[in-house]
Design an enzyme around this catalytic site. Sequence first.
Site, PDB file in Angstrom:
ATOM      1  N   HIS A  30      -0.241   3.778  -3.856  1.00  0.00           N
ATOM      2  CA  HIS A  30      -1.205   4.238  -2.852  1.00  0.00           C
ATOM      3  C   HIS A  30      -0.453   4.581  -1.566  1.00  0.00           C
ATOM      4  CE1 HIS A  30      -4.374   4.268   0.158  1.00  0.00           C
ATOM      5  NE2 HIS A  30      -5.167   4.578  -0.834  1.00  0.00           N
ATOM      6  N   GLU A  45      -3.950  12.508  -2.679  1.00  0.00           N
ATOM      7  CA  GLU A  45      -4.563  12.106  -1.407  1.00  0.00           C
ATOM      8  C   GLU A  45      -3.632  12.492  -0.261  1.00  0.00           C
ATOM      9  OE1 GLU A  45      -5.241   7.754  -1.553  1.00  0.00           O
ATOM     10  OE2 GLU A  45      -7.330   8.367  -1.497  1.00  0.00           O
TER      11      GLU A  45
HETATM   12  O1  G3P Z   1      -7.810   4.974  -1.754  1.00  0.00           O
HETATM   13  C1  G3P Z   1      -8.653   5.917  -1.175  1.00  0.00           C
HETATM   14  C2  G3P Z   1      -8.363   6.057   0.263  1.00  0.00           C
HETATM   15  O2  G3P Z   1      -7.008   6.179   0.537  1.00  0.00           O
HETATM   16  C3  G3P Z   1      -9.157   7.164   0.913  1.00  0.00           C
HETATM   17  O3  G3P Z   1      -9.548   6.639   2.130  1.00  0.00           O
HETATM   18  O4  G3P Z   1     -11.205   6.076   3.837  1.00  0.00           O
HETATM   19  O5  G3P Z   1     -10.501   8.480   3.489  1.00  0.00           O
HETATM   20  O6  G3P Z   1     -11.939   7.326   1.785  1.00  0.00           O
HETATM   21  P1  G3P Z   1     -10.873   7.161   2.840  1.00  0.00           P
END
Ligand code: G3P
Length: 223
Positions: free
Chosen positions: A94, A142
Site C-alpha cells: 500500500h 492508486e
Molecule cells: O487503500 C485505499 C486508500 O489508499 C484510498 O484512500 O481515503 O482516498 O479512499 P481514500
Amino acid sequence: MGKKPLIVLNFKTYTEGMGENAVKMAKYCEEVSADSGVKIIAVPQAPDIYRVACSVKIPVFAQHIDGVVAGSHTGHITADCVRSAGATGTLINHSERRLLLADIDSAIQSARRSELITIVCTNNVAVTLAVATFAPEFVAIEPPELIGSGIPVSKADPDIVRGSVSAVKRIQPDVEVLCGAGISRGDDVAAALELGAAGVLLASGIIRAKDPKAALIDLVGNI
Ligand code: G3P
C-alpha cells in the site's frame, strides 16, 4: 446488468475503524453487501482482524504482511498469523506501507503458502506492469497524490486506470485490476468499471463519513 464490482474498504489507522469501531464498520459492510449483492471486503488493522473476523461473515483482509516465515522476526506480520486470525487475504505494498520489489515478491509467495488472496497496490502503470508479473489475484492502482483527496482517480486520472488495465491484461489476463484514491460515491465506482476496473479500494470517503452506512449504500447504489 454487468458483473458486480468488488468493494475493498481499508480502515487504515482511523479511530473510526479501530477496536469496537472496526466491528461496527465491518457490520455496516456486511449489511450493505447482503442487501445489494455487492461483495465488500473489510480491511482492519492487524490487531483487529480476529475480533472483526469473529463478528462478520464477509471477507476480512490484512492491510499488510511481511514475506517472512515462522521464527525470529520480531515485529513482523506473517501470512500464517493473519490467516489464523481469520483473514482470507491481504493488501501488499500500500502507498502508506511501501515495499521493495523483492519484498513484494516474497510477501506474495508467503501469502500463497497460507492461501491468502493478494491485492498488490501500485502507484503508476510501470509499477503495475512490474508487479503483475508476480500474478497476484488483484492489482490496485492508486496515485498517491489523490489518496485522501476526495478527488476520485476514476475521474481525475482515467488514463492511469485504463493504462493499468490494458498493461495487466497484456501479460496476466487473469489478474484483476482495482483502482483507488478519492473514491467516495456510486458514480465514482461506475466510472471505474467503465475504465475496465473490477472494483475499487477506498477508505476516507466511507470511514470518515458522518453516516458510513449511508455512504456505503450510496457507493453501491448506482451500480
Ligand atoms: O487503500 C485505499 C486508500 O489508499 C484510498 O484512500 O481515503 O482516498 O479512499 P481514500
